[in-house]
Design a protein around this motif. Structure first.
Motif, PDB file in Angstrom:
ATOM      1  N   GLN A   4     -18.266  19.646   0.900  1.00  0.00           N
ATOM      2  CA  GLN A   4     -17.489  18.666   1.051  1.00  0.00           C
ATOM      3  C   GLN A   4     -17.283  18.217   2.995  1.00  0.00           C
ATOM      4  OE1 GLN A   4     -13.827  17.228  -0.966  1.00  0.00           O
ATOM      5  NE2 GLN A   4     -13.705  15.398  -0.061  1.00  0.00           N
ATOM      6  N   HIS A   5     -16.586  19.617   3.181  1.00  0.00           N
ATOM      7  CA  HIS A   5     -16.611  19.428   4.974  1.00  0.00           C
ATOM      8  C   HIS A   5     -18.036  19.251   5.524  1.00  0.00           C
ATOM      9  CE1 HIS A   5     -14.993  19.295   8.618  1.00  0.00           C
ATOM     10  NE2 HIS A   5     -15.406  20.875   8.871  1.00  0.00           N
ATOM     11  N   PHE A   6     -19.251  19.672   5.042  1.00  0.00           N
ATOM     12  CA  PHE A   6     -20.513  19.738   6.025  1.00  0.00           C
ATOM     13  C   PHE A   6     -21.161  17.816   5.347  1.00  0.00           C
ATOM     14  CE2 PHE A   6     -24.882  20.278   4.685  1.00  0.00           C
ATOM     15  CZ  PHE A   6     -25.740  19.747   6.432  1.00  0.00           C
ATOM     16  N   LEU A   7     -20.910  17.460   4.521  1.00  0.00           N
ATOM     17  CA  LEU A   7     -21.633  16.347   3.602  1.00  0.00           C
ATOM     18  C   LEU A   7     -20.685  15.482   4.527  1.00  0.00           C
ATOM     19  CD1 LEU A   7     -22.549  16.267   0.387  1.00  0.00           C
ATOM     20  CD2 LEU A   7     -23.483  16.460   2.104  1.00  0.00           C
ATOM     21  N   ASP A   8     -19.166  15.399   4.740  1.00  0.00           N
ATOM     22  CA  ASP A   8     -18.202  14.781   5.346  1.00  0.00           C
ATOM     23  C   ASP A   8     -18.740  14.526   6.876  1.00  0.00           C
ATOM     24  OD1 ASP A   8     -16.686  13.908   2.893  1.00  0.00           O
ATOM     25  OD2 ASP A   8     -14.845  15.419   3.661  1.00  0.00           O
ATOM     26  N   GLN A   9     -19.337  15.567   7.631  1.00  0.00           N
ATOM     27  CA  GLN A   9     -19.159  15.192   8.514  1.00  0.00           C
ATOM     28  C   GLN A   9     -20.777  14.457   9.031  1.00  0.00           C
ATOM     29  OE1 GLN A   9     -20.131  19.835  10.166  1.00  0.00           O
ATOM     30  NE2 GLN A   9     -17.406  19.033  11.420  1.00  0.00           N
ATOM     31  N   LYS A  10     -21.527  14.303   7.958  1.00  0.00           N
ATOM     32  CA  LYS A  10     -22.418  13.904   7.941  1.00  0.00           C
ATOM     33  C   LYS A  10     -22.572  12.541   7.818  1.00  0.00           C
ATOM     34  CE  LYS A  10     -25.136  17.522   9.569  1.00  0.00           C
ATOM     35  NZ  LYS A  10     -25.615  17.183  10.666  1.00  0.00           N
ATOM     36  N   VAL A  11     -21.675  12.313   7.052  1.00  0.00           N
ATOM     37  CA  VAL A  11     -22.025  10.543   6.763  1.00  0.00           C
ATOM     38  C   VAL A  11     -20.736  10.944   8.676  1.00  0.00           C
ATOM     39  CG1 VAL A  11     -19.734   9.003   5.762  1.00  0.00           C
ATOM     40  CG2 VAL A  11     -20.675  11.195   4.243  1.00  0.00           C
ATOM     41  N   GLU A  12     -20.280  11.368   9.113  1.00  0.00           N
ATOM     42  CA  GLU A  12     -19.941  10.278   9.791  1.00  0.00           C
ATOM     43  C   GLU A  12     -20.728  10.165  10.832  1.00  0.00           C
ATOM     44  OE1 GLU A  12     -16.551   9.583  11.155  1.00  0.00           O
ATOM     45  OE2 GLU A  12     -16.182   9.549   9.131  1.00  0.00           O
ATOM     46  N   LEU A  13     -21.593  10.503  11.249  1.00  0.00           N
ATOM     47  CA  LEU A  13     -23.149  11.380  11.846  1.00  0.00           C
ATOM     48  C   LEU A  13     -23.847   9.810  11.507  1.00  0.00           C
ATOM     49  CD1 LEU A  13     -24.595  12.127  14.623  1.00  0.00           C
ATOM     50  CD2 LEU A  13     -25.429  14.308  12.529  1.00  0.00           C
ATOM     51  N   LEU A 233     -16.946  14.569  -7.504  1.00  0.00           N
ATOM     52  CA  LEU A 233     -16.201  15.046  -7.743  1.00  0.00           C
ATOM     53  C   LEU A 233     -15.926  15.598  -6.087  1.00  0.00           C
ATOM     54  CD1 LEU A 233     -18.527  18.183  -9.614  1.00  0.00           C
ATOM     55  CD2 LEU A 233     -16.208  16.430 -10.553  1.00  0.00           C
ATOM     56  N   LEU A 234     -16.562  14.641  -4.671  1.00  0.00           N
ATOM     57  CA  LEU A 234     -16.293  15.127  -3.779  1.00  0.00           C
ATOM     58  C   LEU A 234     -15.222  13.380  -3.165  1.00  0.00           C
ATOM     59  CD1 LEU A 234     -19.600  16.317  -1.853  1.00  0.00           C
ATOM     60  CD2 LEU A 234     -18.231  17.874  -2.785  1.00  0.00           C
ATOM     61  N   ASP A 235     -16.060  12.347  -3.635  1.00  0.00           N
ATOM     62  CA  ASP A 235     -14.884  11.617  -3.136  1.00  0.00           C
ATOM     63  C   ASP A 235     -14.676  10.492  -4.490  1.00  0.00           C
ATOM     64  OD1 ASP A 235     -13.690   9.133  -2.352  1.00  0.00           O
ATOM     65  OD2 ASP A 235     -14.386   9.380   0.066  1.00  0.00           O
ATOM     66  N   PHE A 244     -25.441   8.022   3.297  1.00  0.00           N
ATOM     67  CA  PHE A 244     -25.706   8.096   4.003  1.00  0.00           C
ATOM     68  C   PHE A 244     -26.130   9.938   4.907  1.00  0.00           C
ATOM     69  CE2 PHE A 244     -23.092   4.490   4.187  1.00  0.00           C
ATOM     70  CZ  PHE A 244     -23.906   3.201   5.233  1.00  0.00           C
ATOM     71  N   ALA A 245     -25.068  10.656   4.579  1.00  0.00           N
ATOM     72  CA  ALA A 245     -25.224  11.784   4.724  1.00  0.00           C
ATOM     73  C   ALA A 245     -26.763  12.422   4.005  1.00  0.00           C
ATOM     74  CB  ALA A 245     -24.354  13.117   4.309  1.00  0.00           C
ATOM     75  N   LEU A 246     -26.920  12.038   2.794  1.00  0.00           N
ATOM     76  CA  LEU A 246     -28.247  13.111   1.774  1.00  0.00           C
ATOM     77  C   LEU A 246     -29.178  12.194   3.168  1.00  0.00           C
ATOM     78  CD1 LEU A 246     -26.905  12.513  -1.620  1.00  0.00           C
ATOM     79  CD2 LEU A 246     -27.461  14.790  -0.279  1.00  0.00           C
ATOM     80  N   PHE A 247     -29.185  10.709   3.294  1.00  0.00           N
ATOM     81  CA  PHE A 247     -30.393   9.678   3.389  1.00  0.00           C
ATOM     82  C   PHE A 247     -31.003  10.751   4.560  1.00  0.00           C
ATOM     83  CE2 PHE A 247     -32.349   6.092   5.504  1.00  0.00           C
ATOM     84  CZ  PHE A 247     -34.113   5.882   4.537  1.00  0.00           C
ATOM     85  N   GLY A 248     -29.617  10.935   5.825  1.00  0.00           N
ATOM     86  CA  GLY A 248     -29.898  11.105   7.141  1.00  0.00           C
ATOM     87  C   GLY A 248     -30.671  12.257   6.999  1.00  0.00           C
ATOM     88  N   LEU A 249     -29.814  13.406   6.605  1.00  0.00           N
ATOM     89  CA  LEU A 249     -30.245  14.803   6.677  1.00  0.00           C
ATOM     90  C   LEU A 249     -31.650  14.659   6.226  1.00  0.00           C
ATOM     91  CD1 LEU A 249     -27.462  16.518   4.427  1.00  0.00           C
ATOM     92  CD2 LEU A 249     -28.290  16.999   7.376  1.00  0.00           C
ATOM     93  N   GLY A 250     -32.885  13.660   5.019  1.00  0.00           N
ATOM     94  CA  GLY A 250     -33.536  13.713   4.545  1.00  0.00           C
ATOM     95  C   GLY A 250     -34.353  13.456   5.495  1.00  0.00           C
ATOM     96  N   VAL A 251     -33.955  12.179   6.151  1.00  0.00           N
ATOM     97  CA  VAL A 251     -34.804  11.322   7.371  1.00  0.00           C
ATOM     98  C   VAL A 251     -35.117  12.190   8.519  1.00  0.00           C
ATOM     99  CG1 VAL A 251     -35.453   9.054   9.155  1.00  0.00           C
ATOM    100  CG2 VAL A 251     -34.921   9.238   6.253  1.00  0.00           C
TER     101      VAL A 251
END
Length: 255
Positions: A4-13, A233-235, A244-251
């Motif tokens: 959750q902390h990892f993905l929250d950081q990527k959402v912010e990014l 489960l995370l939010d 945002f996090a999943l797509f951004g990490l992929g792209v």
């Protein structure tokens, strides 16, 4: 670092205005009128396959063909004006499909002030209506005009077809999610962010599998549901922010 902390950081990014420039959501951001945002948001999401630059250019071409005012064109056009749309093509979406979309929009906006009503039919009787039901109902409503082109049905997916409905779920995210980041619009209130289903494209799917957020082998509606349930489960109030996090990490090739 937990997930959750990892993905929250990527959402912010990735959930920031910089994201808009190279994403199809840049198209509805060209407008301020709610109905223009809805019309071009819908087109941008439906046409969202292939290279993002091409998608954006095709949407801008479509805006030009509609004299720069999509909603006004939809509701005020005369038959002669439709000639401006002939020859439009993006991959398998052509002018036959486009003309039907315009006909549907005209019919809808003659009765409603917002496209939102097309997605929340039946909520008066059942406020807890699911997105699955809403998308199935929407497709039936979208193709309720007489003599619709059979070929056009393939451009509007539904859970009944076992599709992930990536494009429609993306469109709903744009219209429904509310925050102060300047990406999603949050102009619809009849659907709650907690109800949304995560758009499941190839980038999101690949990253979600590596993070064990998807376990099902086939990619279909159940896959989108499984992913979204794990994100809840995370939010539970805003699970689709993790798109945002999943797509951004992929792209960006981070994973």
């Amino acid at each position: 670092m937990n997930l959750q902390h990892f993905l929250d950081q990527k959402v912010e990014l990735y959930n920031r205005a910089d994201f808009i420039e190279n994403d199809p959501i840049v198209i509805p951001h060209l407008f301020s009128k709610k109905q223009d945002i809805e019309v071009m948001g819908f087109f941008a999401s439906i046409l969202a396959w292939g290279q993002r630059k091409t998608i954006i250019n095709k949407c801008k071409e479509l805006i030009e063909r509609m004299d720069g005012s999509p909603y006004d064109f939809v509701v005020q056009h005369q038959d002669a004006d439709l000639k401006q749309l002939l020859g439009f093509k993006h991959r398998t979406f052509n002018d036959t499909d486009l003309l039907y979309f315009i006909a549907f929009f005209k019919q809808h906006y003659q009765h409603y002030n917002s496209l939102e009503q097309a997605f929340i039919q039946g909520q008066e009787q059942n406020p807890e209506i699911s997105i699955e039901t809403a998308l199935n109902t929407f497709k039936n409503y979208f193709f309720s005009l007489p003599d619709y082109p059979i070929r056009t049905r393939k451009h509007v997916s539904s859970p009944l077809q076992k599709s992930t409905c990536k494009r429609l779920n993306m469109f709903l995210r744009w219209m429904v999610r509310q925050d102060d980041k300047g990406v999603d619009f949050g102009i619809w209130t009849g659907i709650k962010p907690a109800q949304l289903i995560c758009p499941c494209d190839v980038h999101v799917e690949r990253v979600a599998r590596k993070l064990h957020l998807i376990t099902l082998e086939k990619v279909n509606w159940k896959t989108a549901l499984e992913l979204t349930e794990n994100l809840r489960l995370l939010d539970p109030r805003d699970p689709v922010k993790y798109d945002f996090a999943l797509f951004g990490l992929g792209v960006e090739g981070e994973m």
